[in-house]
Scaffold this active site. Structure first.
Site, PDB file in Angstrom:
ATOM      1  N   HIS A 473       8.218  -6.246 -35.724  1.00 23.52           N
ATOM      2  CA  HIS A 473       8.292  -7.706 -35.620  1.00 23.52           C
ATOM      3  C   HIS A 473       9.604  -8.136 -34.944  1.00 23.52           C
ATOM      4  O   HIS A 473       9.597  -8.857 -33.950  1.00 23.52           O
ATOM      5  CB  HIS A 473       8.193  -8.312 -37.023  1.00 23.52           C
ATOM      6  CG  HIS A 473       8.326  -9.800 -37.059  1.00 23.52           C
ATOM      7  ND1 HIS A 473       7.244 -10.634 -37.183  1.00 23.52           N
ATOM      8  CD2 HIS A 473       9.400 -10.612 -36.977  1.00 23.52           C
ATOM      9  CE1 HIS A 473       7.646 -11.892 -37.165  1.00 23.52           C
ATOM     10  NE2 HIS A 473       8.962 -11.906 -37.050  1.00 23.52           N
ATOM     11  N   GLU A 474      10.706  -7.672 -35.490  1.00 25.21           N
ATOM     12  CA  GLU A 474      12.001  -8.073 -34.934  1.00 25.21           C
ATOM     13  C   GLU A 474      12.185  -7.527 -33.525  1.00 25.21           C
ATOM     14  O   GLU A 474      12.833  -8.153 -32.691  1.00 25.21           O
ATOM     15  CB  GLU A 474      13.150  -7.630 -35.845  1.00 25.21           C
ATOM     16  CG  GLU A 474      13.142  -8.291 -37.228  1.00 25.21           C
ATOM     17  CD  GLU A 474      13.080  -9.819 -37.200  1.00 25.21           C
ATOM     18  OE1 GLU A 474      13.567 -10.425 -36.226  1.00 25.21           O
ATOM     19  OE2 GLU A 474      12.511 -10.397 -38.145  1.00 25.21           O
ATOM     20  N   HIS A 477      10.666  -9.912 -31.127  1.00 28.60           N
ATOM     21  CA  HIS A 477      11.613 -10.989 -30.799  1.00 28.60           C
ATOM     22  C   HIS A 477      12.637 -10.484 -29.780  1.00 28.60           C
ATOM     23  O   HIS A 477      13.009 -11.185 -28.844  1.00 28.60           O
ATOM     24  CB  HIS A 477      12.395 -11.426 -32.043  1.00 28.60           C
ATOM     25  CG  HIS A 477      11.640 -12.319 -32.976  1.00 28.60           C
ATOM     26  ND1 HIS A 477      11.029 -13.469 -32.569  1.00 28.60           N
ATOM     27  CD2 HIS A 477      11.447 -12.250 -34.324  1.00 28.60           C
ATOM     28  CE1 HIS A 477      10.466 -14.064 -33.632  1.00 28.60           C
ATOM     29  NE2 HIS A 477      10.705 -13.342 -34.696  1.00 28.60           N
ATOM     30  N   HIS A 480      11.368 -10.551 -26.364  1.00 28.80           N
ATOM     31  CA  HIS A 480      11.332 -11.928 -25.850  1.00 28.80           C
ATOM     32  C   HIS A 480      12.695 -12.270 -25.224  1.00 28.80           C
ATOM     33  O   HIS A 480      12.765 -12.944 -24.199  1.00 28.80           O
ATOM     34  CB  HIS A 480      11.021 -12.869 -27.022  1.00 28.80           C
ATOM     35  CG  HIS A 480      10.421 -14.188 -26.646  1.00 28.80           C
ATOM     36  ND1 HIS A 480      10.241 -15.188 -27.564  1.00 28.80           N
ATOM     37  CD2 HIS A 480       9.972 -14.681 -25.471  1.00 28.80           C
ATOM     38  CE1 HIS A 480       9.695 -16.244 -26.962  1.00 28.80           C
ATOM     39  NE2 HIS A 480       9.529 -15.961 -25.694  1.00 28.80           N
TER      40      HIS A 480
HETATM   41 ZN   LIG Z   1      10.160 -13.593 -36.741  1.00 28.48          ZN
END
Ligand SMILES: [Zn+2]
Length: 682
Positions: A473-474, A477, A480
């Site tokens: 998940h991280e 990010h 991104h």
């Molecule tokens: Zn998040």
């Protein structure tokens, strides 16, 4: 006399460490105060020059100048907040309380600078005739709206009041976070050999480590870190100890005394409501949602309510089943909140004949990291090369150079995986430097912080499936931030609305359980064998087993957050309001909100997710729908879809409206069907 600071030489603002990083070895915490003051003054001078420019406003002399201003302030801030979160100490905590309101004052003053706003207002009024490209037009419109929402159109008294409110909110947010951290550090339950019934080896190891770091070698410590608390309440056969740990966990921030967050929350809600009224909005939620993808509180309730009903139905059915298991195991007690994880694990073990702990030996931290990197290479063509012996904010931090397919350098990725008392709980991504093309351009320096239990020396770190998901998940990010092609700094990477920012991260989690990825990377840490197919299939089937519990935990938090902030007048007693709201919603008695009010850091330790916790689920609608785009082709790495995903989502940042970006990627807007199916709620 304040010390003279030379921002061009100071290691906090002039980064001359290896690979373009700050030279962390030369950073002295005592310098933050004077360097912040000098950097704030320098930024103010830049802004004054832009506002006072005698020439007529142009994009160049106003927007370009603003976007490029404040570089030293960005640099010192990024290091300071990194340390405040990941490696804090008493000195930094004291400074946080001084710096947070100073920053808030500084940015309020800029957003209320009348001469500056007059230039922006003028350009905004003429925007249609300036021949702007889409990104620049969006920049002008968003900045203008940002100024208006910051009070640019208020009279002098209104502006002064707004500035005071913002400052007070920022300092209350800091207090909230510090109270919570104090409670988390303070509480510990030491256990002996006789108290460990049911606990798997990985957990007793972590507990032994936690006890040793608190000077109690030979004992076992239960702490309120999620990576100990959650497995403890999942596996411990001692109902009395589960109850103790559970009660401590759900009461963090609300135990009375100096660290109680009750009054802090009440003040914050009152101030937020006053702020919304001052700016002409019906509620704080209306103010916050104005520039999101959801756009209104009504749209949020519309999304959450059907999910909530389904989740409660599923949880009620699950509870009956768990109660049956408890009776079978000889318990006459009614199932309590501290029994859920325990019996869910038993049910999982029975139905799928494996327990969560069986997976851990196959999920080595280093292999999960390698899997993250490999997926990024297959989808987006970037590769990662670890650089040894580079000092960062703590010796545990690892540094990776990120390379494009042609071998050119894209940026840096830093990762700090293990829990320690100087780190706040949770997992997050942030940046030391963002990537953009304006001016000379800037390459991204992105980092991830985790809180995995550190294994004893010589042992590999093993993760639970949830922890491995958090890592993906991280890292989503981080991508991104790393893949950004934004032209304007303020549109770089994760500079998108709250209900869109979780799409790249939640979408990335899907690749962890892609069979080809698990087969390659989920290998037993002793034997090197791949995770057996049977275990894999069971794991995938079992992954929706606790959907009722998880969705109720999450959705209740999201609904309470939205209830608080969609009131016209703030509730005077948050504790009562929380209880009333939950009663009105029909909250199951045996499940507790994932974040009760006094520990709801997303909403109160800052302003980030206030009236915005729903956005994780909003993004889940997007991520489930987005992953379907790959599934529909039968190839989780379909190159054509991956190219579109990179272009319109991971690289696009905030360069266009989220609806426009999503539709460009997917060809249509998403529906919640894939999300409900993924959660096992359809
Ligand atoms: Zn998040």
């Amino acid at each position: 006399m304040t010390k003279q600071v030379d921002l061009d030489r100071q290691p906090l603002t002039h980064w001359d460490g290896p690979l373009g990083l700050p030279d962390f070895s030369r950073i002295d915490d005592g310098d933050f105060g004077p360097v912040f003051d000098a950097a704030l003054a320098a930024h103010q001078a830049d802004i004054d020059a832009i506002a006072g420019n005698p020439e007529a406003p142009t994009i160049e002399n106003t927007f370009v100048a603003m976007e490029l201003s404040g570089d030293p302030l960005d640099r010192v801030s990024s290091i300071f907040w990194c340390k405040a979160g990941a490696n804090t100490n008493d000195r930094i905590q004291t400074m946080e309380r001084e710096i947070a309101p100073k920053m808030s004052r500084h940015y309020s003053a800029i957003s209320m600078n009348e001469k500056l706003f007059a230039r922006i207002d003028d350009l905004h009024a003429r925007r249609a005739s300036l021949g702007l490209d889409a990104e620049t037009l969006r920049l002008v419109e968003k900045s203008w709206k940002g100024f208006v929402k910051s009070g640019a159109k208020l009279d002098a008294a209104g502006k002064a009041r707004l500035a005071a409110i913002n400052e007070e909110l920022s300092s209350l947010g800091t207090t909230f976070g510090q109270n919570l951290l104090a409670d988390e550090k303070e509480w510990v339950m030491f256990l002996g050999e006789d108290d460990l019934a049911g606990l798997p080896e990985f957990l007793t190891g972590a507990m032994a480590g936690a006890a040793e770091s608190r000077g109690r070698k030979g004992e076992y410590a239960v702490t309120l870190s999620r990576s100990i608390y959650e497995p403890f309440t999942t596996f411990s056969e001692r109902r009395d100890l589960r109850e103790k740990a559970f009660m401590a966990f759900i009461n963090r921030g609300g135990m009375g005394g100096a660290t109680d967050n009750g009054a802090v929350v009440a003040s914050m809600l009152a101030l937020r409501s006053e702020k919304a009224k001052l700016l002409g909005y019906g509620s704080y939620a209306a103010l916050k949602l104005d520039d999101t993808m959801a756009k209104t509180p009504g749209a949020v309730f519309e999304l959450l309510e059907p999910v909530w009903e389904k989740a409660r139905e599923k949880a009620a059915a699950d509870e009956a089943q768990l109660q049956g298991l408890a009776s079978e195991a000889g318990s006459n007690e009614k199932l309590a909140a501290w029994d859920w994880r325990f019996y869910q694990e038993r049910l999982r073990a029975r139905k799928y004949a494996f327990d969560e702990a069986e997976l851990k030996p196959y999920l080595q931290l280093d292999q999960v990291i390698a899997a993250c990197f490999d997926v990024a290479t297959r989808l987006f063509g970037v590769t990662f090369a670890e650089k040894q012996d580079i000092a960062a904010w703590h010796p545990d931090v690892r540094v990776f150079e990120v390379l494009n397919a042609d071998g050119s350098r894209r940026g840096l990725f830093l990762a700090d995986y293990f829990a320690r008392p100087s780190k706040r709980s949770g997992a997050w991504m942030s940046s030391l430097q963002s990537g953009y093309r304006l001016g000379e351009g800037s390459s991204p320096i992105i980092y991830n912080i985790m809180n995995f239990a550190k294994p004893p020396a010589g042992e590999p770190a093993l993760l639970s499936l949830d922890e491995a998901k958090t890592l993906f998940h991280e890292f989503g990010h981080a991508l991104h931030g790393l893949l950004t092609e934004a032209y304007w700094p303020s549109q770089s990477g994760t500079s998108v609305s709250r209900d869109f920012v979780e799409l790249p991260s939640q979408l990335y989690e899907h690749w962890l359980t892609v069979p080809a990825v698990l087969e390659k990377f989920a290998r037993h840490y002793r034997t090197g064998e791949a995770m057996p197919h049977a275990l894999l299939d069971k794991m995938l089937a079992a992954s929706t087993l606790d959907a009722g519990f998880r969705t109720v935990e999450f959705t209740s938090s999201a609904l309470v957050d939205m209830a608080y902030h969609s009131q016209q007048d703030a509730p005077a007693d948050p504790k009562e309001f929380e209880a009333e709201t939950l009663a009105r919603l029909g909250m199951p008695e045996t499940i507790v909100m994932r974040h009760r009010t006094p520990q709801f850091g997303h909403v109160f330790a800052g302003d980030g997710y206030s009236a915005g916790y729903y956005s994780y689920m909003w993004s889940e609608v997007l991520d489930a729908d987005a992953f379907s785009a790959f599934e529909e082709t039968g190839d989780p790495f379909n190159p054509e879809i991956a190219t579109k995903l990179k272009k319109h989502i991971y690289a696009a940042g905030g360069s266009a409206d989220p609806e426009v970006l999503y539709t460009a990627f997917r060809g249509k807007m998403p529906t919640p069907d894939a999300m409900m199916a993924k959660r096992g709620l359809s």
